[in-house]
Design an enzyme around this catalytic site. Structure first.
Site, PDB file in Angstrom:
ATOM      1  N   ASN A  72       0.829  -1.209   0.000  1.00  0.00           N
ATOM      2  CA  ASN A  72       0.000   0.000   0.000  1.00  0.00           C
ATOM      3  C   ASN A  72       0.863   1.259   0.000  1.00  0.00           C
ATOM      4  O   ASN A  72       2.062   1.219  -0.287  1.00  0.00           O
ATOM      5  CB  ASN A  72      -1.002  -0.031   1.162  1.00  0.00           C
ATOM      6  N   ARG A  73       0.246   2.383   0.347  1.00  0.00           N
ATOM      7  CA  ARG A  73       0.923   3.668   0.166  1.00  0.00           C
ATOM      8  C   ARG A  73       1.637   4.150   1.416  1.00  0.00           C
ATOM      9  O   ARG A  73       1.131   3.998   2.523  1.00  0.00           O
ATOM     10  CB  ARG A  73      -0.103   4.725  -0.269  1.00  0.00           C
ATOM     11  N   HIS A  98       3.426  -0.131  -2.621  1.00  0.00           N
ATOM     12  CA  HIS A  98       3.724  -1.568  -2.736  1.00  0.00           C
ATOM     13  C   HIS A  98       5.217  -1.884  -2.840  1.00  0.00           C
ATOM     14  O   HIS A  98       5.628  -2.741  -3.626  1.00  0.00           O
ATOM     15  CB  HIS A  98       2.987  -2.163  -3.935  1.00  0.00           C
ATOM     16  N   HIS A 173      -1.974  -9.915  -3.547  1.00  0.00           N
ATOM     17  CA  HIS A 173      -2.709  -8.965  -4.393  1.00  0.00           C
ATOM     18  C   HIS A 173      -3.470  -9.635  -5.546  1.00  0.00           C
ATOM     19  O   HIS A 173      -3.529  -9.103  -6.658  1.00  0.00           O
ATOM     20  CB  HIS A 173      -1.715  -7.933  -4.937  1.00  0.00           C
ATOM     21  N   THR A 174      -4.054 -10.804  -5.296  1.00  0.00           N
ATOM     22  CA  THR A 174      -4.834 -11.469  -6.348  1.00  0.00           C
ATOM     23  C   THR A 174      -6.118 -10.700  -6.648  1.00  0.00           C
ATOM     24  O   THR A 174      -6.778 -10.185  -5.746  1.00  0.00           O
ATOM     25  CB  THR A 174      -5.154 -12.918  -5.933  1.00  0.00           C
ATOM     26  N   TYR A 175      -6.441 -10.623  -7.938  1.00  0.00           N
ATOM     27  CA  TYR A 175      -7.723 -10.062  -8.393  1.00  0.00           C
ATOM     28  C   TYR A 175      -8.671 -11.240  -8.623  1.00  0.00           C
ATOM     29  O   TYR A 175      -8.434 -12.068  -9.512  1.00  0.00           O
ATOM     30  CB  TYR A 175      -7.552  -9.318  -9.711  1.00  0.00           C
ATOM     31  N   ASP A 239     -11.335   1.411  -2.809  1.00  0.00           N
ATOM     32  CA  ASP A 239      -9.885   1.215  -2.682  1.00  0.00           C
ATOM     33  C   ASP A 239      -9.547   1.647  -1.261  1.00  0.00           C
ATOM     34  O   ASP A 239      -8.830   2.616  -1.053  1.00  0.00           O
ATOM     35  CB  ASP A 239      -9.138   2.054  -3.732  1.00  0.00           C
ATOM     36  N   GLN A 278      -7.465  -4.272   2.552  1.00  0.00           N
ATOM     37  CA  GLN A 278      -7.766  -3.345   1.466  1.00  0.00           C
ATOM     38  C   GLN A 278      -8.789  -4.011   0.557  1.00  0.00           C
ATOM     39  O   GLN A 278      -8.557  -5.109   0.026  1.00  0.00           O
ATOM     40  CB  GLN A 278      -6.501  -3.030   0.667  1.00  0.00           C
ATOM     41  N   GLU A 305      -7.022  -7.640   0.091  1.00  0.00           N
ATOM     42  CA  GLU A 305      -5.622  -7.677   0.532  1.00  0.00           C
ATOM     43  C   GLU A 305      -5.547  -7.483   2.042  1.00  0.00           C
ATOM     44  O   GLU A 305      -5.608  -6.349   2.523  1.00  0.00           O
ATOM     45  CB  GLU A 305      -4.831  -6.556  -0.152  1.00  0.00           C
TER      46      GLU A 305
END
Length: 340
Positions: A72-73, A98, A173-175, A239, A278, A305
């Site tokens: 993340n940020r 990330h 981070h799987t979609y 998000d 997330q 996530e």
């Protein structure tokens, strides 16, 4: 120390007869996960590519990978730890995202263990050196994917700092698209999130430090609701980091989310020991050509996530993500699939 120049990205399979997972040592990335629906029809439920080349070229928006050293940020790419100021690359200006320009998702990990059979598993190892992407201290990281039962996958991540304290926050981070990776939007999926609060963000999608109840807002998924029900009210889409604070526990893991696709009846129940998650609805995915020529557009998948809170290193009121020498970072995720 492994000679990383000799290491090549390869694809590995975990197969127990019901579930087939393909994972590469490039970023510990899940490239496909195939599961039956209510009628026994198989579908691959993760977004990705047919070959490793697009992953190597950096075409994937973190599809399927483990991100780190810090997921993340991090605001302005800066933090101070034990009196020392650190500056990170701003790979998503004005923030560091990330892990930076070449985070763990872009590294080739060593295969430390690979077991086949009824309960197959694979363990990847990576050694992150002091100063890599601006982070302090050497860090030894392992990630083990295992098929714990016919339709359950477990991920155990660990990280051990050598001689300096460092922030550590690994995320998977799987979609996901439970109808199948090529089936279009996930706005019809129903989701329940065991979080009664979110960490609201500023205009650069960094948490402000506040913790906000979701009740009465479009962020409320405390009871099952369609992903698309209120998505128009939250700008580009979801998000946001949820505070996982209201689930039951099971063997040290707490309930994070339940995702259901009405068309196939596939369900994913996610359990974790992380404090946050997330919830991301692929807002920035735009015409990526994936497996079998499928074109992935906005909202064509979603990410769950589990993580430490974003920018926690700069927010003293968030749970700490600092790991000190002598301590071990441990993060487990349990993905339970079913049909209902």
């Amino acid at each position: 120390m492994a000679d990383h120049t000799q290491m090549t990205p390869q694809l590995f399979e975990l197969n127990n007869g019901t579930m087939l997972v393909k994972i590469t040592n490039l970023g510990c990335t899940i490239t496909s996960l195939t599961l039956p629906d209510k009628n026994g029809n198989l579908a691959d439920v993760v977004l990705g590519f047919d070959s490793l080349e697009p992953y190597l070229k950096g075409v994937a928006p973190y599809f399927g990978s483990i991100v780190g050293r810090v997921a993340n940020r991090i605001k302005d790419g800066k933090f101070t730890l034990d009196g020392v100021d650190y500056t990170l690359p701003l790979n998503r200006p004005p923030n560091s995202l990330h892990g930076g320009l070449k985070g763990f998702d872009k590294m080739i990990w060593e295969v430390a263990d690979y077991k086949k059979g009824e309960n197959p598993s694979i363990t990847f190892k990576y050694h992150s050196h002091d100063g890599e992407e601006g982070y302090p201290g050497d860090l030894s990281v392992t990630a083990t994917y295992s098929l714990a039962s016919s339709t359950t996958m477990r991920l155990d991540m660990e990280a051990v700092p050598k001689d300096k304290a460092t922030p550590v926050n690994l995320a998977q981070h799987t979609y996901w698209n439970l109808a199948g990776h090529n089936s279009g939007s996930i706005l019809d999926h129903a989701i329940q999130i065991w979080g009664s609060q979110v960490t609201p963000v500023d205009q650069n999608t960094v948490p402000t430090g506040d913790i906000m109840p979701v009740k009465g807002t479009p962020f409320d998924f405390t009871t099952e609701k369609k992903v698309g029900a209120s998505i128009r009210e939250v700008g580009l889409g979801y998000d946001h980091n949820y505070v996982l604070d209201c689930g039951e526990e099971k063997s040290g893991l707490k309930r994070a989310a339940k995702l259901k696709d009405p068309s196939s009846s596939r369900v994913l129940n996610l359990w974790t020991n992380a404090p946050g998650m997330q919830f991301y609805t692929a807002n920035y995915v735009n015409g990526v050509v994936g497996k079998g020529g499928a074109v992935y557009g906005k909202h064509s998948g979603l990410c769950l996530e589990t993580q430490g809170f974003p920018n926690a290193i700069n927010q003293p009121n968030f749970p700490s993500v600092v790991v000190r020498p002598g301590e071990t970072y441990k993060h487990t995720m349990l993905f339970e699939f079913s049909v209902e």
